[in-house]
Design a protein around this motif. Structure first.
Motif, PDB file in Angstrom:
ATOM      1  N   SER A  13      58.937  37.958  33.239  1.00 50.36           N
ATOM      2  CA  SER A  13      58.092  39.056  32.781  1.00 50.36           C
ATOM      3  C   SER A  13      57.677  38.841  31.334  1.00 50.36           C
ATOM      4  N   ILE A  31      54.983  43.429  31.972  1.00 48.16           N
ATOM      5  CA  ILE A  31      54.242  43.025  33.163  1.00 48.16           C
ATOM      6  C   ILE A  31      54.929  41.804  33.765  1.00 48.16           C
ATOM      7  N   VAL A  34      52.374  36.138  35.943  1.00 41.62           N
ATOM      8  CA  VAL A  34      51.395  35.881  37.010  1.00 41.62           C
ATOM      9  C   VAL A  34      51.399  34.400  37.391  1.00 41.62           C
ATOM     10  N   GLN A  39      44.911  33.855  34.777  1.00 46.38           N
ATOM     11  CA  GLN A  39      45.374  35.232  34.994  1.00 46.38           C
ATOM     12  C   GLN A  39      46.237  35.699  33.829  1.00 46.38           C
ATOM     13  N   GLU A  42      44.147  36.612  30.892  1.00 49.35           N
ATOM     14  CA  GLU A  42      43.368  37.801  31.236  1.00 49.35           C
ATOM     15  C   GLU A  42      44.224  39.056  31.133  1.00 49.35           C
ATOM     16  N   GLU A  43      45.460  38.981  31.634  1.00 45.91           N
ATOM     17  CA  GLU A  43      46.365  40.133  31.592  1.00 45.91           C
ATOM     18  C   GLU A  43      46.704  40.512  30.154  1.00 45.91           C
ATOM     19  N   LYS A  46      43.651  41.966  28.423  1.00 43.77           N
ATOM     20  CA  LYS A  46      43.363  43.300  28.978  1.00 43.77           C
ATOM     21  C   LYS A  46      44.231  44.365  28.307  1.00 43.77           C
ATOM     22  N   ILE A  47      45.511  44.073  28.162  1.00 44.58           N
ATOM     23  CA  ILE A  47      46.430  45.017  27.512  1.00 44.58           C
ATOM     24  C   ILE A  47      46.009  45.252  26.067  1.00 44.58           C
TER      25      ILE A  47
END
Length: 299
Positions: A13, A31, A34, A39, A42-43, A46-47
């Motif tokens: 994580s 999170i 991934v 990805q 991107e994650e 995004k956060i």
């Protein structure tokens, strides 16, 4: 007021938090790791972008496993997430978020966190030792991490702490014989069990119950810890050596190591300086606090 977002990359994580420049955690979450590098970034971005305006974010701080080059933003070495090794964190996240990025090795971040707001906040020079499935650590001089030419400064787990002339592995490293996983492995082998049957937690549970084999092996474990710590003291001579990892929270842990250090001091006519040993104050948050400190002092 300006705030910062901090990511702590783990094996399964990624923990993240919004922090003030004083080191206060305003909110945090995590999170799952991934499947791909695209990805992954991107994650993270995004956060950042979701929280950027609400918290007036001014920068991104990252704690990462591996041999981190904090100047270039590239992570070398190896870890449980192969795809983080190679991409340029600074360039990618700057492009996706518009924010400056600072990245440092996770053990180095934990050490900086304890030097800034934890067990070593009153000292300038310290060594940090993390004990878990292996032995890791960091060297801090004048509140700055010393990484070394090969980014291996503080990799205490590679130090030789024993020699077995009859063994398959003659030169035994601290990680190989002195980690909690090594302890669990030794007990399971002596009991004729599979390695998966005993972990570090179970090893100390057996020790507390007075199991003879566990008592013998845990005593060996504390002796190896004391040997490693003693060697650090006489290699670097820090003001304090801070211990991290979940096992350091165990009641009586520091006292047991000090008992073995006393044995060494009593049987070594040359060494006169007993290491000062403390446990990590901030636990799992030390990485994030140190990552923020690294960012604030890099800007």
């Amino acid at each position: 007021m300006s705030n910062y977002i901090v990511f702590d990359i783990g094996g399964s994580s990624v923990k993240w938090s919004i922090m003030s420049k004083m080191g206060d955690i305003l909110t945090k979450d995590k999170i799952k790791v991934v499947d791909s590098v695209d990805q992954f970034f991107e994650e993270l971005s995004k956060i950042v972008n979701i929280n950027k305006d609400n918290f007036n974010l001014k920068g991104i701080a990252i704690s990462s496993p591996g041999a981190v080059d904090s100047i270039t933003g590239i992570v070398g070495g190896a870890s449980a997430i192969p795809y983080i090794h190679g991409p340029n964190f600074k360039e990618i996240l700057k492009e996706k978020t518009g924010l400056d990025v600072a990245i440092e090795n996770d053990a180095n971040c934990a050490a900086l966190g304890e030097c800034w707001l934890g067990a070593a906040k009153e000292e300038n020079d310290c060594a940090f030792v993390v004990c878990g499935s292996g032995i890791g650590g960091a060297i801090v001089k004048d509140k700055k991490v010393h990484t070394g030419i090969h980014k291996h400064g503080g990799e205490f787990g590679y130090c030789i702490v024993d020699y077995d002339k009859d063994g398959e592995e003659k030169y035994l490293t601290w990680s190989r014989v002195g980690s909690t996983s090594a302890l669990a492995r030794a007990i399971s082998q002596r009991k004729g069990l599979e390695e998966k049957d005993i972990d570090g937690l179970k090893a100390f549970q057996l020790y507390d119950e007075g199991d003879i084999i566990a008592v013998e092996e845990v005593n060996k474990y504390f002796r190896y810890m004391a040997i490693g710590i003693y060697n650090i003291q006489y290699t670097y001579d820090p003001e304090v050596i801070v211990l991290g990892g979940a096992i350091s929270e165990r009641e009586g842990y520091i006292e047991s190591i000090n008992e073995k250090l006393d044995e060494i001091m009593c049987n070594n006519t040359d060494g006169k300086i007993k290491p000062i040993v403390k446990k990590c104050i901030h636990g799992n948050d030390a990485n994030m606090i140190g990552a923020l400190y690294n960012l604030l002092n890099e800007r």
